[in-house]
Design a protein around this motif. Structure first.
Motif, PDB file in Angstrom:
ATOM      1  N   ILE A  46       0.841  -1.210   0.000  1.00  0.00           N
ATOM      2  CA  ILE A  46       0.000   0.000   0.000  1.00  0.00           C
ATOM      3  C   ILE A  46       0.871   1.254   0.000  1.00  0.00           C
ATOM      4  CG2 ILE A  46      -1.675   1.335   1.335  1.00  0.00           C
ATOM      5  CD1 ILE A  46      -2.856  -1.346   2.289  1.00  0.00           C
ATOM      6  N   GLU A  47       1.869   1.303   0.880  1.00  0.00           N
ATOM      7  CA  GLU A  47       2.756   2.469   0.916  1.00  0.00           C
ATOM      8  C   GLU A  47       3.484   2.654  -0.408  1.00  0.00           C
ATOM      9  OE1 GLU A  47       4.043   2.650   5.649  1.00  0.00           O
ATOM     10  OE2 GLU A  47       5.557   2.585   4.072  1.00  0.00           O
ATOM     11  N   GLY A  48       3.963   1.548  -0.967  1.00  0.00           N
ATOM     12  CA  GLY A  48       4.709   1.632  -2.219  1.00  0.00           C
ATOM     13  C   GLY A  48       3.857   2.123  -3.370  1.00  0.00           C
ATOM     14  N   LEU A  49       2.608   1.670  -3.433  1.00  0.00           N
ATOM     15  CA  LEU A  49       1.726   2.109  -4.510  1.00  0.00           C
ATOM     16  C   LEU A  49       1.424   3.600  -4.412  1.00  0.00           C
ATOM     17  CD1 LEU A  49      -0.792  -0.865  -4.884  1.00  0.00           C
ATOM     18  CD2 LEU A  49       0.862  -0.051  -6.578  1.00  0.00           C
ATOM     19  N   TYR A  50       1.291   4.111  -3.190  1.00  0.00           N
ATOM     20  CA  TYR A  50       1.026   5.545  -3.050  1.00  0.00           C
ATOM     21  C   TYR A  50       2.256   6.383  -3.416  1.00  0.00           C
ATOM     22  CZ  TYR A  50      -3.764   5.412  -1.525  1.00  0.00           C
ATOM     23  OH  TYR A  50      -5.132   5.266  -1.523  1.00  0.00           O
ATOM     24  N   LYS A  51       3.437   5.849  -3.175  1.00  0.00           N
ATOM     25  CA  LYS A  51       4.642   6.549  -3.648  1.00  0.00           C
ATOM     26  C   LYS A  51       4.688   6.538  -5.172  1.00  0.00           C
ATOM     27  CE  LYS A  51       8.367   6.832  -0.301  1.00  0.00           C
ATOM     28  NZ  LYS A  51       9.817   6.622  -0.097  1.00  0.00           N
ATOM     29  N   LEU A  52       4.390   5.382  -5.752  1.00  0.00           N
ATOM     30  CA  LEU A  52       4.411   5.254  -7.204  1.00  0.00           C
ATOM     31  C   LEU A  52       3.350   6.128  -7.854  1.00  0.00           C
ATOM     32  CD1 LEU A  52       5.838   3.691  -9.492  1.00  0.00           C
ATOM     33  CD2 LEU A  52       4.054   1.940  -9.282  1.00  0.00           C
ATOM     34  N   ASP A  53       2.233   6.332  -7.147  1.00  0.00           N
ATOM     35  CA  ASP A  53       1.148   7.159  -7.660  1.00  0.00           C
ATOM     36  C   ASP A  53       1.594   8.605  -7.888  1.00  0.00           C
ATOM     37  OD1 ASP A  53      -1.960   7.057  -8.067  1.00  0.00           O
ATOM     38  OD2 ASP A  53      -1.581   8.903  -6.940  1.00  0.00           O
ATOM     39  N   LYS A  54       2.611   9.039  -7.158  1.00  0.00           N
ATOM     40  CA  LYS A  54       3.118  10.403  -7.343  1.00  0.00           C
ATOM     41  C   LYS A  54       3.924  10.539  -8.632  1.00  0.00           C
ATOM     42  CE  LYS A  54       3.264  11.226  -2.351  1.00  0.00           C
ATOM     43  NZ  LYS A  54       4.137  11.442  -1.157  1.00  0.00           N
ATOM     44  N   VAL A  55       4.373   9.406  -9.143  1.00  0.00           N
ATOM     45  CA  VAL A  55       5.082   9.389 -10.424  1.00  0.00           C
ATOM     46  C   VAL A  55       4.125   9.043 -11.556  1.00  0.00           C
ATOM     47  CG1 VAL A  55       7.039   8.406 -11.694  1.00  0.00           C
ATOM     48  CG2 VAL A  55       7.153   8.614  -9.197  1.00  0.00           C
ATOM     49  N   ILE A  56       3.210   8.111 -11.269  1.00  0.00           N
ATOM     50  CA  ILE A  56       2.213   7.670 -12.260  1.00  0.00           C
ATOM     51  C   ILE A  56       0.831   7.885 -11.661  1.00  0.00           C
ATOM     52  CG2 ILE A  56       1.553   5.823 -13.846  1.00  0.00           C
ATOM     53  CD1 ILE A  56       4.137   4.375 -13.082  1.00  0.00           C
ATOM     54  N   PRO A  57       0.264   9.076 -11.766  1.00  0.00           N
ATOM     55  CA  PRO A  57      -1.043   9.357 -11.163  1.00  0.00           C
ATOM     56  C   PRO A  57      -2.118   8.382 -11.648  1.00  0.00           C
ATOM     57  CG  PRO A  57      -0.003  11.383 -11.888  1.00  0.00           C
ATOM     58  CD  PRO A  57       0.834  10.269 -12.425  1.00  0.00           C
ATOM     59  N   GLY A  58      -2.871   7.823 -10.693  1.00  0.00           N
ATOM     60  CA  GLY A  58      -3.934   6.898 -11.023  1.00  0.00           C
ATOM     61  C   GLY A  58      -3.617   5.455 -10.669  1.00  0.00           C
ATOM     62  N   VAL A  59      -2.343   5.173 -10.398  1.00  0.00           N
ATOM     63  CA  VAL A  59      -1.948   3.808 -10.041  1.00  0.00           C
ATOM     64  C   VAL A  59      -2.580   3.381  -8.710  1.00  0.00           C
ATOM     65  CG1 VAL A  59       0.029   2.442  -9.222  1.00  0.00           C
ATOM     66  CG2 VAL A  59       0.160   3.639 -11.402  1.00  0.00           C
ATOM     67  N   ALA A  60      -2.718   4.321  -7.776  1.00  0.00           N
ATOM     68  CA  ALA A  60      -3.273   3.993  -6.454  1.00  0.00           C
ATOM     69  C   ALA A  60      -4.748   4.352  -6.350  1.00  0.00           C
ATOM     70  CB  ALA A  60      -2.474   4.693  -5.362  1.00  0.00           C
ATOM     71  N   SER A  61      -5.480   4.195  -7.443  1.00  0.00           N
ATOM     72  CA  SER A  61      -6.932   4.422  -7.418  1.00  0.00           C
ATOM     73  C   SER A  61      -7.608   3.336  -6.588  1.00  0.00           C
ATOM     74  CB  SER A  61      -7.475   4.396  -8.853  1.00  0.00           C
ATOM     75  OG  SER A  61      -8.875   4.223  -8.865  1.00  0.00           O
ATOM     76  N   SER A  62      -8.774   3.669  -6.027  1.00  0.00           N
ATOM     77  CA  SER A  62      -9.504   2.667  -5.247  1.00  0.00           C
ATOM     78  C   SER A  62      -9.943   1.492  -6.114  1.00  0.00           C
ATOM     79  CB  SER A  62     -10.729   3.309  -4.584  1.00  0.00           C
ATOM     80  OG  SER A  62     -11.627   3.802  -5.566  1.00  0.00           O
ATOM     81  N   SER A  63     -10.070   1.695  -7.430  1.00  0.00           N
ATOM     82  CA  SER A  63     -10.497   0.628  -8.343  1.00  0.00           C
ATOM     83  C   SER A  63      -9.345  -0.223  -8.867  1.00  0.00           C
ATOM     84  CB  SER A  63     -11.250   1.224  -9.539  1.00  0.00           C
ATOM     85  OG  SER A  63     -12.484   1.768  -9.146  1.00  0.00           O
ATOM     86  N   THR A  64      -8.121   0.170  -8.567  1.00  0.00           N
ATOM     87  CA  THR A  64      -6.961  -0.612  -8.994  1.00  0.00           C
ATOM     88  C   THR A  64      -7.101  -2.048  -8.506  1.00  0.00           C
ATOM     89  OG1 THR A  64      -5.455   1.279  -9.112  1.00  0.00           O
ATOM     90  CG2 THR A  64      -4.462  -0.877  -8.703  1.00  0.00           C
ATOM     91  N   LEU A  65      -6.845  -2.995  -9.388  1.00  0.00           N
ATOM     92  CA  LEU A  65      -6.997  -4.406  -9.048  1.00  0.00           C
ATOM     93  C   LEU A  65      -5.667  -5.015  -8.613  1.00  0.00           C
ATOM     94  CD1 LEU A  65      -9.351  -5.646 -11.929  1.00  0.00           C
ATOM     95  CD2 LEU A  65      -9.976  -4.894  -9.625  1.00  0.00           C
ATOM     96  N   LEU A  66      -5.732  -5.829  -7.560  1.00  0.00           N
ATOM     97  CA  LEU A  66      -4.568  -6.526  -7.045  1.00  0.00           C
ATOM     98  C   LEU A  66      -4.842  -8.024  -7.073  1.00  0.00           C
ATOM     99  CD1 LEU A  66      -3.947  -4.334  -3.856  1.00  0.00           C
ATOM    100  CD2 LEU A  66      -3.044  -3.961  -6.165  1.00  0.00           C
ATOM    101  N   TYR A  67      -4.002  -8.774  -7.770  1.00  0.00           N
ATOM    102  CA  TYR A  67      -4.102 -10.232  -7.819  1.00  0.00           C
ATOM    103  C   TYR A  67      -2.989 -10.817  -6.953  1.00  0.00           C
ATOM    104  CZ  TYR A  67      -6.627  -9.447 -12.310  1.00  0.00           C
ATOM    105  OH  TYR A  67      -7.476  -9.032 -13.311  1.00  0.00           O
ATOM    106  N   ALA A  68      -3.326 -11.826  -6.154  1.00  0.00           N
ATOM    107  CA  ALA A  68      -2.327 -12.424  -5.262  1.00  0.00           C
ATOM    108  C   ALA A  68      -2.432 -13.948  -5.297  1.00  0.00           C
ATOM    109  CB  ALA A  68      -2.515 -11.913  -3.833  1.00  0.00           C
ATOM    110  N   PRO A  69      -1.292 -14.623  -5.116  1.00  0.00           N
ATOM    111  CA  PRO A  69       0.021 -14.027  -4.892  1.00  0.00           C
ATOM    112  C   PRO A  69       0.833 -13.993  -6.183  1.00  0.00           C
ATOM    113  CG  PRO A  69       0.164 -16.349  -4.394  1.00  0.00           C
ATOM    114  CD  PRO A  69      -1.254 -16.099  -4.904  1.00  0.00           C
ATOM    115  N   GLU A  70       1.790 -13.090  -6.241  1.00  0.00           N
ATOM    116  CA  GLU A  70       2.841 -13.187  -7.251  1.00  0.00           C
ATOM    117  C   GLU A  70       4.126 -13.421  -6.473  1.00  0.00           C
ATOM    118  OE1 GLU A  70       4.625 -11.588 -11.356  1.00  0.00           O
ATOM    119  OE2 GLU A  70       2.549 -11.348 -10.784  1.00  0.00           O
ATOM    120  N   VAL A  71       4.731 -14.559  -6.698  1.00  0.00           N
ATOM    121  CA  VAL A  71       5.952 -14.931  -5.982  1.00  0.00           C
ATOM    122  C   VAL A  71       7.057 -15.202  -6.999  1.00  0.00           C
ATOM    123  CG1 VAL A  71       6.988 -16.507  -4.315  1.00  0.00           C
ATOM    124  CG2 VAL A  71       4.543 -16.007  -4.191  1.00  0.00           C
ATOM    125  N   LYS A  72       8.167 -14.519  -6.847  1.00  0.00           N
ATOM    126  CA  LYS A  72       9.332 -14.778  -7.685  1.00  0.00           C
ATOM    127  C   LYS A  72      10.335 -15.564  -6.852  1.00  0.00           C
ATOM    128  CE  LYS A  72       7.484 -12.721 -11.092  1.00  0.00           C
ATOM    129  NZ  LYS A  72       6.794 -13.593 -12.061  1.00  0.00           N
TER     130      LYS A  72
END
Length: 460
Positions: free
Chosen positions: A380-406
């Protein structure tokens, strides 16, 4: 082939490039063994690749070309992305030269000529915008083969190797490797002078077990755990028009953890991935001839562990297991707004959002029940930081799929030529913990092959 000189276990980028190096520079007889199939037989029947229920996990991860054959086939043309080639060989200039060799080989076999390489001015502007909010942008020249084109490129690669005398033994599982011998699961033993183990992501656990059996030292590497983020393509357009697969590195406020973007698929598709035969996860890909209205990317938290639990892969599988159980055998899908407000997503909430999911075989739910609080906070914190570079990334409608494990393979101990303490036993690629991507895996295959050639007195 009777009595090959070199047996290569694994036909991914590392194995293919090793075979090419040996075939073009020596008279050595080379046999490549893989438990998967040829590229033209790995094509998904529904053209949905990793998201297709008819594609077995082995078909996705194994076979000629490795896991990259049914991915976007993205080539990151830097020696420090997907591994650290400069440190591995101790020479930055030679590292860049190897990357160039890999690129030219892919172009020879049909990789599209188009290169995504931002101008200096574009890079500086994006770096400045990111730095102003505490985010680092990594500029990378890139080529993209495309999920629908990759099997054709790899098929040409394989056929050229066959024309050069390289033999392939496919749909055969290797049980054990040893000095001068490879034992198949059917009991047959193939004698040879050199063994090069390059089993890729699909064989990393097997190689770790073999290293333990042979008493070859290994070490656990950090793992990346997070989610696949999906947003409207128009949100990412200003960035992806500059960099096809933009890399952003972030340190979070509360825990000072490292979070990064990975595998951006502009107008691509989220897809299913299966680990260890029964654990579900997600990934993403994009096609050369088909597009969606969304862009997706992995958003990953770096996890390094110390005693008493140092096995990062076990930790990752534990999270994947919990998510699989909660999702009823499917990945969990949640809106960012629901995650922040502590409620599970439902199909109704997702449907009235602005982002329509490209992967439907999911279970709406609550990712916070499947992942540790620390990872959720970082995301959550990271997405809000990224939103300052890419406005709209941290929208409430943004979809999150889990898990992604590398998952990271255990790093196998080698010398600079990638020879293990077992004489004439070499390793290469992702499965040996030497790389985490197509280009660097291919480069390690070349390094290992040249190590063999040195022992033959062919390469100085």
């Amino acid at each position: 082939m009777t009595n090959p000189d070199v047996v290569i276990v694994g036909a991914g980028p590392a194995g293919l490039f090793a075979a090419l190096e040996l075939a073009e520079r020596s008279p050595l007889k080379v046999l490549v063994i893989d438990k998967g199939d040829a590229p033209n037989k790995r094509v998904c029947p529904e053209q949905n690749y990793k998201g297709c229920t008819k594609c077995s996990p082995c078909n996705v991860l194994c076979g000629v070309g490795g896991a990259g054959t049914l991915s976007s086939g993205r080539l990151n043309l830097r020696p420090d992305i997907g591994g650290d080639l400069s440190t591995l060989i101790g020479d930055e200039d030679k590292a860049w030269k190897l990357v160039k060799e890999v690129e030219e080989t892919f172009l020879r076999y049909g990789c599209p000529e188009k290169i995504y390489n931002p101008t200096t001015k574009e890079i500086e502007e994006l770096e400045r915008k990111a730095a102003a909010v505490g985010v680092k942008f990594i500029s990378i020249p890139q080529r993209e083969i495309g999920t629908d084109n990759a099997p054709k490129v790899i098929q040409k690669f394989m056929e050229d190797l066959e024309n050069k005398g390289v033999k392939f033994l496919l749909k055969k599982k290797v049980l054990h490797i040893d000095k001068g011998a490879v034992k198949l699961s059917n009991g047959n033993v193939i004698k040879c002078k050199y063994v090069l183990a390059a089993p890729g992501r699909g064989g990393q656990d097997w190689l770790a077990e073999e290293a333990r059996r042979l008493r070859i030292p290994t070490r656990h590497e950090p793992i990346d755990i997070g989610v696949r983020v999906e947003v409207p393509a128009i949100v990412m357009e200003p960035i992806t028009s500059i960099s096809r697969d933009p890399k952003f590195h972030i340190y979070t406020e509360k825990y000072d953890d490292f979070v990064r973007t990975f595998c951006v698929n502009h107008r691509g598709f989220v897809c299913l991935e299966v680990y260890d035969g029964n654990l579900v996860g997600v990934n993403g890909h994009c096609m050369a001839n088909s597009q969606s209205q969304n862009t997706n990317f992995a958003f990953l938290v770096r996890i390094a562990l110390t005693e008493p639990l140092e096995d990062t892969s076990l930790f990752g599988r534990t999270i994947a297991t919990q998510t699989t159980i909660l999702g009823g055998g499917r990945p969990i899908l949640q809106r960012l707004g629901d995650l922040e407000n502590g409620r599970r997503s439902t199909w109704s909430r997702i449907e009235h959002g602005t982002v329509k999911p490209t992967l439907k075989t999911v279970t709406p739910g609550d990712i916070a029940m499947a992942m540790p609080h620390r990872i959720i906070t970082d995301i959550i914190e990271g997405l809000y930081k990224l939103d300052k570079v890419i406005p709209g990334v941290a929208s409430s409608s943004t979809l999150l799929y889990a898990p992604e494990v590398k998952f990271s393979a255990n790093r196998i101990h080698t010398n600079k030529d990638l020879e293990t303490p077992i004489e004439n036993l070499f390793v290469a690629g992702d499965g040996a913990g030497l790389s985490r991507g197509i280009v660097i895996a291919a480069a390690t295959g070349i390094i290992a092959a040249r190590g063999i050639l040195k022992k033959e007195g062919i390469y100085a």
